[in-house]
Write an enzyme that holds these catalytic residues in place. Structure first.
Site, PDB file in Angstrom:
ATOM      1  N   ASP A  75      46.162  42.990  41.024  1.00  0.00           N
ATOM      2  CA  ASP A  75      44.724  43.226  40.911  1.00  0.00           C
ATOM      3  C   ASP A  75      44.045  41.864  41.052  1.00  0.00           C
ATOM      4  O   ASP A  75      44.061  41.062  40.129  1.00  0.00           O
ATOM      5  CB  ASP A  75      44.418  43.868  39.547  1.00  0.00           C
ATOM      6  CG  ASP A  75      42.920  44.048  39.304  1.00  0.00           C
ATOM      7  OD1 ASP A  75      42.107  43.659  40.180  1.00  0.00           O
ATOM      8  OD2 ASP A  75      42.563  44.580  38.237  1.00  0.00           O
TER       9      ASP A  75
ATOM     10  N   LYS B 248      35.885  35.979  44.681  1.00  0.00           N
ATOM     11  CA  LYS B 248      35.927  37.300  45.325  1.00  0.00           C
ATOM     12  C   LYS B 248      34.556  37.697  45.874  1.00  0.00           C
ATOM     13  O   LYS B 248      34.454  38.440  46.835  1.00  0.00           O
ATOM     14  CB  LYS B 248      36.405  38.320  44.291  1.00  0.00           C
ATOM     15  CG  LYS B 248      36.718  39.708  44.843  1.00  0.00           C
ATOM     16  CD  LYS B 248      37.280  40.568  43.725  1.00  0.00           C
ATOM     17  CE  LYS B 248      37.635  41.972  44.190  1.00  0.00           C
ATOM     18  NZ  LYS B 248      38.219  42.757  43.087  1.00  0.00           N
TER      19      LYS B 248
ATOM     20  N   GLU C 123      40.753  50.117  44.200  1.00  0.00           N
ATOM     21  CA  GLU C 123      40.922  49.964  42.748  1.00  0.00           C
ATOM     22  C   GLU C 123      40.786  51.276  41.969  1.00  0.00           C
ATOM     23  O   GLU C 123      41.629  51.585  41.129  1.00  0.00           O
ATOM     24  CB  GLU C 123      39.962  48.884  42.224  1.00  0.00           C
ATOM     25  CG  GLU C 123      40.457  47.486  42.641  1.00  0.00           C
ATOM     26  CD  GLU C 123      39.396  46.403  42.594  1.00  0.00           C
ATOM     27  OE1 GLU C 123      38.296  46.656  42.072  1.00  0.00           O
ATOM     28  OE2 GLU C 123      39.664  45.293  43.091  1.00  0.00           O
TER      29      GLU C 123
ATOM     30  N   ASP D 295      34.276  52.457  37.865  1.00  0.00           N
ATOM     31  CA  ASP D 295      34.947  51.161  37.784  1.00  0.00           C
ATOM     32  C   ASP D 295      33.927  50.030  37.905  1.00  0.00           C
ATOM     33  O   ASP D 295      33.470  49.706  38.995  1.00  0.00           O
ATOM     34  CB  ASP D 295      36.003  51.080  38.908  1.00  0.00           C
ATOM     35  CG  ASP D 295      36.770  49.755  38.909  1.00  0.00           C
ATOM     36  OD1 ASP D 295      36.447  48.862  38.100  1.00  0.00           O
ATOM     37  OD2 ASP D 295      37.701  49.620  39.716  1.00  0.00           O
TER      38      ASP D 295
END
Lengths: 628, 173
Positions: free
Chosen positions: A25, A87, A187, A209
């Site tokens: 992850d 990211k 994800e 999420d």
């Protein structure tokens, strides 16, 4: 005896062999690595017992980069060389960079707004891909040290709402670290795997999420081990970071701190903001004690009510995508059996409250929202690595954003609509605009808006060599193929004249293949590994794959599907490859594999067809028993 | 299963407008379980490519057959009917009705409770679509392809209207 059990085509791993695989992850704030050990999927801690690796990289002049917890203290001392939340820059341009105050968070290299911004550090200019690769290297090392061997591959998770450029950038980062990507997994889908397998749940589930920098909502149907994503939506630039930012901005206003405050002051304020946010998860009041330097001192507190007021607009921004996902799935809130919360930011009581209100039920929070994605990825990695040949779990995912092409007047013609199940291929025909036109410019975009300007530009290329014809006579066939990772490739062909002018494009948003090659070389030199040796090893591994798969196939059904002369021909070619792969001639191995591929092409087709046929027959028996 | 295999054959189903969507979904899952690229993650490059092609074809077939409009269009194409021919006149009464529906949609924004009005409107369009589905079922059974083609075109109008209504909903929320 064991070998005879391999009957499924493609499952080439020998059953007794356990391939080391990991789920990664790669998060905005924290990253994790997980693996299945003795049948249990769990996240792997570092030697100090930390499971979470802060996604922070500190670059210094001469030493190797410092990653994770050890890099954290440098954020306030040396903010421009300590990169956090990288990211957010993956597959993005400089104009997408958000700021606290008026200063950009890092020293970005001017690149005329083209592609991903590079960040100037004392260790040289770093692209977000390289920085992510440094984080992946740390995770890979942790996994290999813990598991005691080299990883055969990894499943790396990405936000479901990541576009093609962001996905490609993530895959490029893995390539740089020499990590084989078994799959890029969304994800929320990963979370559903961890959750679904844990609970044996069936029915329709919503996965909410909210992570450090991204938000996803996915609606999935779980049915006998099949995870079918019905719709997904989100915001790939919305998360806990933004909450920290609104709190920090609020403090700056209250404490009269200038908008162009120093970088290290901003970083400190963001830290204080995050701490206050976390405190308010359990407490009702968080003390604020700001002392940036002698001039900037301020003491106060933040209450939960004040925090709620600050974050409500951000939480509201997650509800709109939820509505859209329901609409795209053709469902309403009432069709949902359960809502699962994923991502560290869902720890905030206000998020749970608001999400509960929207979904009209209290959301599930029983799996650690920080770990669930990595655990799901590890479960899939274990299967993809070939450790569970009998597992019938299947993930059917979708593309999150429509893929289109620019047409006359700057308009977008959609070729693959959002929420189409992948893999998918769609073709469209275009023609020339002028007499004698010999080239055509093809501009690939992604997004929902009607104007090219409002969508993300993924790639532009030119199809050349169109034979001169009158306007409108040429037939240009453009095919978009999206693979199971959600990555696009585009082929354009001129068809009328038989003179095929063909080009295949894999959009990479600012990173060209030779950039990757160069960076790969640099990183390998750094690791003192020889590029040639590595290419040879890869080719030999592929040769082994081909040989093992073919042997297993012939053993399973060669007698039924191969004619005698085919068998002999294949056998000869197989022996030749066995001989050639001992040698170090990379080209010869490649050629020998290609030859074997060619002569077994029709056999491979027949095997797949027979497998499909078999699968359908199998279920017809089920139908019969179910109905009687 | 070659690339020219028709979508019904992919799932071993008879060529017909009336299909059991449960069986379709079941066979879809069963066949994807066999050829999905995930099942070939460890396979040689060529086999992975082949698996992706098959999985792509199966997805396409499933998406086409799943919905009545795309299924109808596909059946007409199998009959060699050019469904892209846009020079066909629609019957006047139908066009009038469409114009009125569009006007109604445009006026929803100004209503006191636009979301409720929109929901009623959406329900009506969905009823029209259901009605067209029933009619198509009969016409395909009778091999009345010309009339089926007319109704497929009408269906396209309703789908577009439905999309516009949903866009408005997105605006209103």
């Amino acid at each position: 005896m064991a070998l005879l059990q391999i009957s499924e085509p493609g499952q080439s791993a020998a059953p007794h062999q356990h391939n080391l695989a990991a789920g990664i992850d790669l998060g905005t704030t924290n990253s994790l690595v997980a693996s299945v050990r003795s049948g249990i999927a769990e996240t792997l801690p570092d030697i100090e017992g930390h499971h979470l690796l802060p996604s922070i990289v500190y670059y210094s002049k001469n030493d190797i980069p410092v990653i994770g917890h050890a890099a954290k203290p440098f954020a306030n001392i040396n903010p421009l060389n300590t990169i956090a939340s990288v990211k957010r820059f993956m597959g993005r341009g400089l104009k997408d960079v958000k700021t606290t105050g008026t200063r950009l968070p890092y020293d970005f290299v001017e690149n005329e707004g083209q592609g991903m911004p590079m960040i100037r550090t004392v260790a040289g200019n770093k692209s977000p891909v390289q920085i992510s690769a440094d984080i992946l290297t740390a995770l890979k090392k942790r996994a290999e040290d813990t598991l005691g061997g080299e990883l055969t591959g990894a499943v790396i998770t990405v936000p479901a709402y990541f576009d093609d450029a962001q996905r490609q950038a993530t895959k490029d980062a893995a390539t740089l670290t020499g990590l084989k990507v078994l799959r890029l997994l969304n994800e929320p889908t990963a979370a559903a795997v961890a959750y679904g397998l844990d609970k044996g749940a069936e029915g329709i589930h919503a996965i909410y999420d909210l992570g450090g920098g991204t938000f996803d909502i996915s609606i999935l149907r779980l049915h006998h081990g099949v995870f079918e994503v019905m719709a997904t939506a989100g915001d790939s630039a919305l998360g806990g970071d933004d909450i920290d930012r609104v709190i920090a901005q609020w403090i700056m206003q209250q404490a009269n701190i200038a908008d162009d405050a120093e970088h290290h002051h901003i970083r400190e304020l963001l830290d204080i903001a995050r701490t206050a946010k976390e405190t308010l998860t359990l407490q009702n009041i968080a003390p604020l004690d700001i002392q940036l330097d002698d001039a900037i001192k301020w003491q106060s507190e933040l209450t939960r009510e004040q925090l709620n007021e600050l974050v409500d607009p951000l939480i509201q921004k997650t509800i709109t995508p939820c509505r859209r996902a329901f609409r795209d799935a053709g469902l309403t809130v009432n069709d949902i059996s359960e809502v699962v919360m994923v991502g560290g930011t869902t720890r905030m009581p206000r998020v749970r409250e608001k999400v509960g209100e929207f979904f009209k039920r209290s959301p599930h929070v029983d799996i650690d929202p920080d770990k669930v994605v990595a655990i799901g990825a590890a479960i899939q990695a274990d299967i993809l690595a070939g450790n569970k040949p009998d597992d019938d779990m299947l993930l059917l995912d979708v593309i999150p954003l429509s893929l289109g092409i620019e047409t006359m007047g700057g308009l977008v013609e959609k070729i693959v609509p959002r929420n189409t199940t992948i893999p998918v291929a769609r073709a469209q025909e275009f023609t020339t605009f002028k007499d004698g036109q010999t080239a055509m410019s093809i501009h690939i975009v992604q997004g929902e808006r009607e104007l090219v300007l409002d969508c993300r530009s993924l790639a532009r290329f030119e199809l050349q060599g169109i034979p001169p014809m009158v306007a409108g006579a040429a037939r240009i066939h453009v095919t978009y193929q999206v693979d199971a990772d959600g990555l696009l490739s585009v082929v354009a062909k001129e068809e009328t004249t038989g003179v095929h002018s063909e080009i295949i494009v894999k959009p990479s948003y600012g990173l060209q293949d030779n950039d990757i090659e160069r960076m790969l070389k640099d990183s390998l030199e750094h690791a003192q590994e020889d590029v040639v040796a590595r290419t040879l090893r890869e080719q030999q591994v592929e040769a082994d794959r081909v040989i093992n798969a073919l042997r297993a196939a012939v053993k399973a059904d060669g007698h039924a599907l191969l004619k005698h002369h085919e068998f002999l021909e294949i056998n000869n070619a197989l022996n030749e490859l066995l001989r050639i792969k001992q040698d170090t001639d990379i080209k010869a191995i490649k050629k020998s594999i290609e030859h074997l591929d060619e002569i077994t092409q029709s056999y491979a087709q027949r095997r797949m067809d027979s497998a499909i046929h078999h699968a359908m027959k199998g279920h017809r028996v089920d139908d019969f028993t179910e109905n009687t | 299963m070659s690339l020219s295999t028709n979508h019904f054959e992919v799932f071993d189903l008879p060529i017909s407008f009336d299909i059991d969507t449960e069986i379709l979904a079941q066979r879809y899952r069963d066949s994807q379980r066999t050829v999905h690229p995930d099942k070939y993650a460890n396979a040689p490059e060529r086999d992975r490519r082949l698996a992706m092609q098959k999985a792509t074809q199966i997805n396409e077939a499933f998406q086409t057959l799943k919905k009545p409009l795309t299924r109808g269009l596909y059946l007409l194409q199998l009959q060699g009917i050019d469904t892209n021919d846009s020079n066909v006149a629609m019957d006047g009464e139908f066009l009038m009705e469409q114009m009125e529906l569009r006007e109604e949609l445009a006026s929803i924004k100004q209503q006191a409770n636009p979301l409720d009005a929109l929901s009623v409107f959406l329900n009506r369009i969905e009823q029209h679509q259901q009605h067209l589905t029933n009619t198509l079922s009969q016409q395909f059974a009778q091999k009345a392809y010309q009339s089926a083609h007319d109704n497929v075109r009408k269906f396209q109008f309703f789908i577009r209207l439905h999309e516009e209504a949903l866009r408005l909903e997105e605006e209103l929320i």
